[in-house]
Design a protein around this motif. Structure first.
Motif, mmCIF file in Angstrom:
data_model
loop_
_atom_site.group_PDB
_atom_site.id
_atom_site.type_symbol
_atom_site.label_atom_id
_atom_site.label_comp_id
_atom_site.label_asym_id
_atom_site.label_seq_id
_atom_site.Cartn_x
_atom_site.Cartn_y
_atom_site.Cartn_z
ATOM 1 N N ASP B 66 117.481 -32.989 -24.748
ATOM 2 C CA ASP B 66 117.371 -34.017 -25.782
ATOM 3 C C ASP B 66 116.150 -34.887 -25.564
ATOM 4 O O ASP B 66 115.503 -35.320 -26.501
ATOM 5 N N ARG B 67 115.839 -35.155 -24.298
ATOM 6 C CA ARG B 67 114.696 -36.025 -24.014
ATOM 7 C C ARG B 67 113.397 -35.236 -23.901
ATOM 8 O O ARG B 67 112.383 -35.775 -23.469
ATOM 9 N N ASN B 68 113.453 -33.957 -24.277
ATOM 10 C CA ASN B 68 112.274 -33.101 -24.225
ATOM 11 C C ASN B 68 111.695 -32.982 -22.820
ATOM 12 O O ASN B 68 110.505 -32.788 -22.645
ATOM 13 N N GLN B 69 112.557 -33.146 -21.819
ATOM 14 C CA GLN B 69 112.062 -33.032 -20.441
ATOM 15 C C GLN B 69 112.207 -31.617 -19.912
ATOM 16 O O GLN B 69 111.629 -31.273 -18.890
ATOM 17 N N ALA B 70 113.002 -30.813 -20.605
ATOM 18 C CA ALA B 70 113.152 -29.426 -20.186
ATOM 19 C C ALA B 70 113.141 -28.515 -21.398
ATOM 20 O O ALA B 70 113.558 -28.917 -22.491
ATOM 21 N N ARG B 71 112.582 -27.330 -21.232
ATOM 22 C CA ARG B 71 112.594 -26.338 -22.300
ATOM 23 C C ARG B 71 113.562 -25.194 -21.960
ATOM 24 O O ARG B 71 114.045 -24.522 -22.836
ATOM 25 N N ILE B 72 113.727 -25.011 -20.662
ATOM 26 C CA ILE B 72 114.586 -23.919 -20.222
ATOM 27 C C ILE B 72 115.533 -24.425 -19.136
ATOM 28 O O ILE B 72 115.107 -25.165 -18.240
ATOM 29 N N VAL B 73 116.790 -24.065 -19.268
ATOM 30 C CA VAL B 73 117.749 -24.406 -18.220
ATOM 31 C C VAL B 73 118.410 -23.105 -17.755
ATOM 32 O O VAL B 73 118.864 -22.313 -18.571
ATOM 33 N N VAL B 74 118.379 -22.889 -16.451
ATOM 34 C CA VAL B 74 118.997 -21.688 -15.895
ATOM 35 C C VAL B 74 120.248 -22.116 -15.135
ATOM 36 O O VAL B 74 120.178 -22.973 -14.253
ATOM 37 N N VAL B 75 121.377 -21.560 -15.539
ATOM 38 C CA VAL B 75 122.634 -21.927 -14.891
ATOM 39 C C VAL B 75 123.129 -20.742 -14.047
ATOM 40 O O VAL B 75 123.328 -19.647 -14.570
ATOM 41 N N ILE B 76 123.258 -21.007 -12.769
ATOM 42 C CA ILE B 76 123.773 -19.977 -11.864
ATOM 43 C C ILE B 76 125.224 -20.335 -11.546
ATOM 44 O O ILE B 76 125.484 -21.321 -10.844
ATOM 45 N N PRO B 77 126.164 -19.604 -12.114
ATOM 46 C CA PRO B 77 127.568 -19.989 -11.926
ATOM 47 C C PRO B 77 128.046 -19.709 -10.505
ATOM 48 O O PRO B 77 127.483 -18.870 -9.800
ATOM 49 N N ALA B 78 129.080 -20.435 -10.124
ATOM 50 C CA ALA B 78 129.678 -20.208 -8.809
ATOM 51 C C ALA B 78 130.173 -18.767 -8.749
ATOM 52 O O ALA B 78 130.643 -18.211 -9.749
ATOM 53 N N GLY B 79 130.016 -18.124 -7.622
ATOM 54 C CA GLY B 79 130.460 -16.740 -7.498
ATOM 55 C C GLY B 79 129.335 -15.744 -7.649
ATOM 56 O O GLY B 79 129.535 -14.533 -7.585
ATOM 57 N N PHE B 80 128.117 -16.250 -7.888
ATOM 58 C CA PHE B 80 126.932 -15.410 -8.096
ATOM 59 C C PHE B 80 126.702 -14.505 -6.886
ATOM 60 O O PHE B 80 126.573 -13.287 -7.005
ATOM 61 N N ALA B 81 126.697 -15.131 -5.674
ATOM 62 C CA ALA B 81 126.415 -14.390 -4.444
ATOM 63 C C ALA B 81 127.520 -13.361 -4.183
ATOM 64 O O ALA B 81 127.245 -12.225 -3.805
ATOM 65 N N ARG B 82 128.759 -13.756 -4.466
ATOM 66 C CA ARG B 82 129.883 -12.875 -4.188
ATOM 67 C C ARG B 82 129.814 -11.628 -5.084
ATOM 68 O O ARG B 82 129.984 -10.504 -4.636
ATOM 69 N N GLN B 83 129.500 -11.865 -6.380
ATOM 70 C CA GLN B 83 129.406 -10.748 -7.321
ATOM 71 C C GLN B 83 128.302 -9.785 -6.905
ATOM 72 O O GLN B 83 128.457 -8.574 -6.962
ATOM 73 N N LEU B 84 127.151 -10.369 -6.490
ATOM 74 C CA LEU B 84 126.027 -9.529 -6.078
ATOM 75 C C LEU B 84 126.415 -8.666 -4.892
ATOM 76 O O LEU B 84 126.164 -7.473 -4.862
ATOM 77 N N ALA B 85 127.069 -9.353 -3.931
ATOM 78 C CA ALA B 85 127.434 -8.667 -2.694
ATOM 79 C C ALA B 85 128.409 -7.541 -2.989
ATOM 80 O O ALA B 85 128.362 -6.485 -2.361
ATOM 81 N N ALA B 86 129.265 -7.734 -4.002
ATOM 82 C CA ALA B 86 130.250 -6.716 -4.338
ATOM 83 C C ALA B 86 129.642 -5.612 -5.194
ATOM 84 O O ALA B 86 130.312 -4.662 -5.568
ATOM 85 N N GLY B 87 128.364 -5.774 -5.520
ATOM 86 C CA GLY B 87 127.707 -4.761 -6.349
ATOM 87 C C GLY B 87 128.123 -4.852 -7.813
ATOM 88 O O GLY B 87 127.890 -3.943 -8.589
ATOM 89 N N GLU B 88 128.696 -6.024 -8.209
ATOM 90 C CA GLU B 88 129.083 -6.194 -9.617
ATOM 91 C C GLU B 88 127.913 -6.760 -10.413
ATOM 92 O O GLU B 88 126.903 -7.178 -9.853
ATOM 93 N N ARG B 89 128.067 -6.805 -11.727
ATOM 94 C CA ARG B 89 127.046 -7.451 -12.570
ATOM 95 C C ARG B 89 127.144 -8.954 -12.395
ATOM 96 O O ARG B 89 128.159 -9.549 -12.734
ATOM 97 N N ALA B 90 126.106 -9.525 -11.822
ATOM 98 C CA ALA B 90 126.100 -10.978 -11.688
ATOM 99 C C ALA B 90 125.589 -11.566 -13.000
ATOM 100 O O ALA B 90 124.639 -11.065 -13.587
ATOM 101 N N GLU B 91 126.254 -12.638 -13.473
ATOM 102 C CA GLU B 91 125.821 -13.214 -14.752
ATOM 103 C C GLU B 91 125.162 -14.562 -14.561
ATOM 104 O O GLU B 91 125.630 -15.402 -13.788
ATOM 105 N N VAL B 92 124.087 -14.736 -15.236
ATOM 106 C CA VAL B 92 123.322 -15.980 -15.180
ATOM 107 C C VAL B 92 123.105 -16.427 -16.617
ATOM 108 O O VAL B 92 122.791 -15.606 -17.482
ATOM 109 N N ALA B 93 123.283 -17.726 -16.874
ATOM 110 C CA ALA B 93 123.051 -18.223 -18.235
ATOM 111 C C ALA B 93 121.670 -18.869 -18.328
ATOM 112 O O ALA B 93 121.294 -19.643 -17.453
ATOM 113 N N VAL B 94 120.943 -18.482 -19.366
ATOM 114 C CA VAL B 94 119.631 -19.088 -19.570
ATOM 115 C C VAL B 94 119.634 -19.779 -20.931
ATOM 116 O O VAL B 94 119.887 -19.150 -21.954
ATOM 117 N N PHE B 95 119.436 -21.084 -20.923
ATOM 118 C CA PHE B 95 119.388 -21.833 -22.187
ATOM 119 C C PHE B 95 117.937 -22.122 -22.544
ATOM 120 O O PHE B 95 117.156 -22.557 -21.700
#
Lengths: 326, 351
Positions: B66-95
């Motif tokens: 809203d304040r025009n201080q960011a154009r992109i926000v990357v959200v790394i949800p909890a569990g990212f490392a665990r999913q990667l380690a398990a060889g699952e599809r890790a999901e990341v949100a990019v706004f």
């Protein structure tokens, strides 16, 4: 009245005249800018084409120079039919407008060279014409000056020089003295006389009535129709039978109002700094017109009034003619 | 007259840049593991993203938008490392901040590419730990390629288009104004009284500007190739022919404007509207023509710039010749003919 507006109507165009026109008509929509005029302009004359603004002067010139086409009528210019073959007379005519038609971002010399190029003058003829024009326009030593920097009088003379660079037999001048001071106007007319003395026919439009006396012949155009034509003397003699008093008074506005209502005064109008009163037919026979009018005006409260009987000027004639129009 | 196009070229080429760099990026790391931190580093290493900092939650990121201080926000949800380690599809949100479509579009492409590259690297790492021969997994490597302009340098796209924009502005503006000025100073009427023919007058008006336009064009091409390193890959003859038809079209457009315009001011504004705007917006120069509204696409056919931009880019970048560009050449030739005939008719009328 000896001038007959119908005298030329139906007669054939005259190939020996510089300009010969029959029934020339130009309409813009419903508006008749030029309404069936008949006129012959003899060669070698200074022909004044007079009329108020918007009376059809410029439209007539533009038809005669082949810039626009009329709806009806015939027009010979230097014996050439300018309606069917507008290009034939073009090398032999010159044209100068109130706008002067100079390239302001070119120098004096460049303007002359440009117009010489337009008329395809050979170099030796250009050299001679250039010398003549620079002398005539009093521009020797200023050849390399930018045209935009010249004062109006000089620009006007340069424009005349550019318009006559090809030595035309007939020169159209459309309000050539518009916006120029009286001294420069006087000088300009001297230049026109000079051209006329070299045999050039001049067709001059103006709304300065004092310039009319410079012409050999005059035509008055009003609302697209010719209302008088002839030499200045003829016109004065033929069109005004009334006598005219020139009235000088301290308060011309009030005097004008009084004169317009006064018995025995057919018409009154400003002429320069004084008033002209055209005496009505009822009082025309009186011997002592001036004392008769001054006496009455003094009684009416114009103590400082002076009146003198004058010969009608071209302006008087014109006002008179216009007032007679329906 | 020669300096102006060069100045325009320098100004436009440097000022307008479609290269997007240093886009303000904010990370919301809800995982807070070594894996997520190394993922964030991948963003940091890129020229495109400028990671300004971390935010605590998505709501905080929203305020930054809203304040025009960011154009992109990357959200790394909890569990990212665990999913990667398990060889699952890790999901990341990019706004992405959609209020700047250009940046957003490119941001989207970049983050997808980044994630794919990062993802494949992870896959390689995972495969190695599993003892799988990675050479047999060639399809894992994403092949991102940009044709014709592999370095994605915007000057390569810009200059062939700028050539068209500049020539259009110079020619339309000049013809439109000079003729009206001649009417003002009375020289046009003087000419009509002179023995010069209509065709001679038109030619005299067109010739100097045609010459000038060609000199400008050569200068822009040379400057573009030397200073900006733009390649000239195609048939120069096609470029020259197209340029000729284009210059005549533009001059004709200028003549039509000056025949109609009642004053120098009106001529100036009309010329600007008819040259700058269509050349800039409706030619494919700034915006791809198939992505603009359909009505504007129709309008774009009324101006010569779109044909010339295609020819110019085709010859400069794609190495195209007659075989590819004849429809545009034909269209421009026809355009020039029609517009010059209209101009001649407007001038020839004896009012």
């Amino acid at each position: 009245m000896s001038w007959d507006p119908e005298a030329l109507r139906g007669t054939p165009v005259n190939p020996d005249a510089a300009i010969s026109v029959r029934g020339l008509t130009k309409r813009f929509g419903d508006f008749s800018a030029v309404d069936g005029i008949d006129v012959d302009v003899p060669r070698g004359q200074v022909f004044g084409f007079l009329g108020p603004n918007g009376s059809g002067k410029t439209t007539t010139i533009r038809m005669l120079t082949g810039t626009i086409a009329p709806q009806a009528g015939q027009a010979l210019v230097l014996g050439e039919d300018v309606i069917r073959h507008p290009e034939r007379a073009k090398r032999r005519i010159g044209y100068m407008s109130q706008k002067f038609a100079l390239f302001e971002d070119l120098t004096v010399d460049e303007n002359l060279r440009f117009y010489a190029g337009v008329y395809d003058l050979p170099p030796e003829r250009f050299a001679a014409q250039r010398r003549y024009v620079l002398e005539m326009a009093d521009l020797i030593g200023r050849e390399n000056e930018l045209t935009a920097n010249l004062s109006v009088g000089w620009r006007q003379r340069l424009a005349l020089g550019a318009a006559t660079i090809h030595d035309p037999e007939l020169l159209f001048l459309d309000e050539p003295t518009g916006g120029v001071d009286p001294v420069a106007r006087r000088q300009f007319w001297d230049l026109l006389y000079d051209l006329a003395s070299r045999g050039v026919t001049l067709f001059v439009t103006t709304h300065y009535m004092d310039e009319a006396t410079h012409c050999n012949r005059l035509a008055f155009i009003y609302r697209g129709r010719l209302i008088a034509e002839g030499s200045p003397q003829q016109i004065r003699r033929d069109f005004i039978s009334q006598r005219i008093l020139e009235v000088s008074v301290g308060d011309p506005d009030a005097a004008l109002q009084w004169l317009e209502q006064a018995e025995g005064v057919a018409e009154a109008y400003l002429s320069g700094a004084s008033l002209h009163a055209v005496i009505g037919s009822g009082a025309q026979g009186r011997d002592e017109l001036a004392p008769w009018l001054t006496g009455r005006m003094r009684e009416a409260g114009f103590a400082d009034v002076r009146a003198v009987e004058v010969d009608p000027t071209i302006e008087d004639v014109f006002v008179n003619l216009v007032s007679r129009q329906p | 007259m020669l300096l102006l196009p060069i100045m325009q070229l320098m100004l436009f080429a440097y000022a307008i840049s479609f290269d997007v760099k240093n886009v303000a990026t904010v990370i919301v790391d809800q995982d807070k593991t070594p894996a997520s931190r190394s993922y964030v580093q991948a963003y940091d290493a890129s020229d495109f993203f400028a990671v300004l900092g971390q935010a605590d939650d998505v709501a905080a990121a929203d305020r930054l938008f809203d304040r025009n201080q960011a154009r992109i926000v990357v959200v790394i949800p909890a569990g990212f490392a665990r999913q990667l380690a398990a060889g699952e599809r890790a999901e990341v949100a990019v706004f992405l901040d959609g209020s700047e479509p250009n940046t957003a579009r490119i941001g989207q492409a970049y983050s997808i590419a980044l994630n794919r590259v990062y993802g494949s690297r992870l896959t390689f790492a995972w495969a190695e730990t599993q003892g799988v021969d990675v050479t047999g997994l060639g399809q894992l490597e994403p092949r991102v390629r940009t044709w014709y302009n592999p370095e994605k340098r915007s000057s390569d796209f810009l200059i062939p288009g700028l050539l068209v924009v500049i020539i259009m502005i110079v020619t339309v503006q000049q013809t439109a104004v000079t003729l009206v000025r001649e009417r003002d100073q009375g020289t046009q009427e003087q000419m009509s009284v002179s023995p010069l023919r209509q065709s001679e007058l038109m030619l005299g008006k067109l010739l100097p500007w045609t010459l000038l336009a060609f000199v400008d064009m050569v200068v822009i091409t040379v400057v573009g190739m030397t200073v900006f390193g733009v390649p000239l890959r195609g048939d120069v003859l096609v470029l020259a022919l197209g340029a000729m038809a284009f210059v005549f079209s533009s001059l004709g457009l200028g003549l039509v404007i000056s025949a109609i315009a009642p004053s120098v001011d009106v001529a100036n504004i009309t010329a600007l509207l008819a040259s700058f705007l269509p050349a800039f917006m409706l030619s494919g120069f700034a915006f791809a023509l198939d992505s603009i509204p359909i009505v504007l696409q129709w309008i774009s056919y009324l101006f010569p710039a779109r044909y010339m931009v295609t020819i110019s880019r085709g010859v400069f970048l794609k190495g195209a010749g007659f075989a590819e560009l004849w429809p545009e050449l034909l269209a421009l030739g026809g355009y020039a003919l029609v517009v010059l005939l209209i101009a001649a008719a407007l001038y020839g009328r004896r009012r």
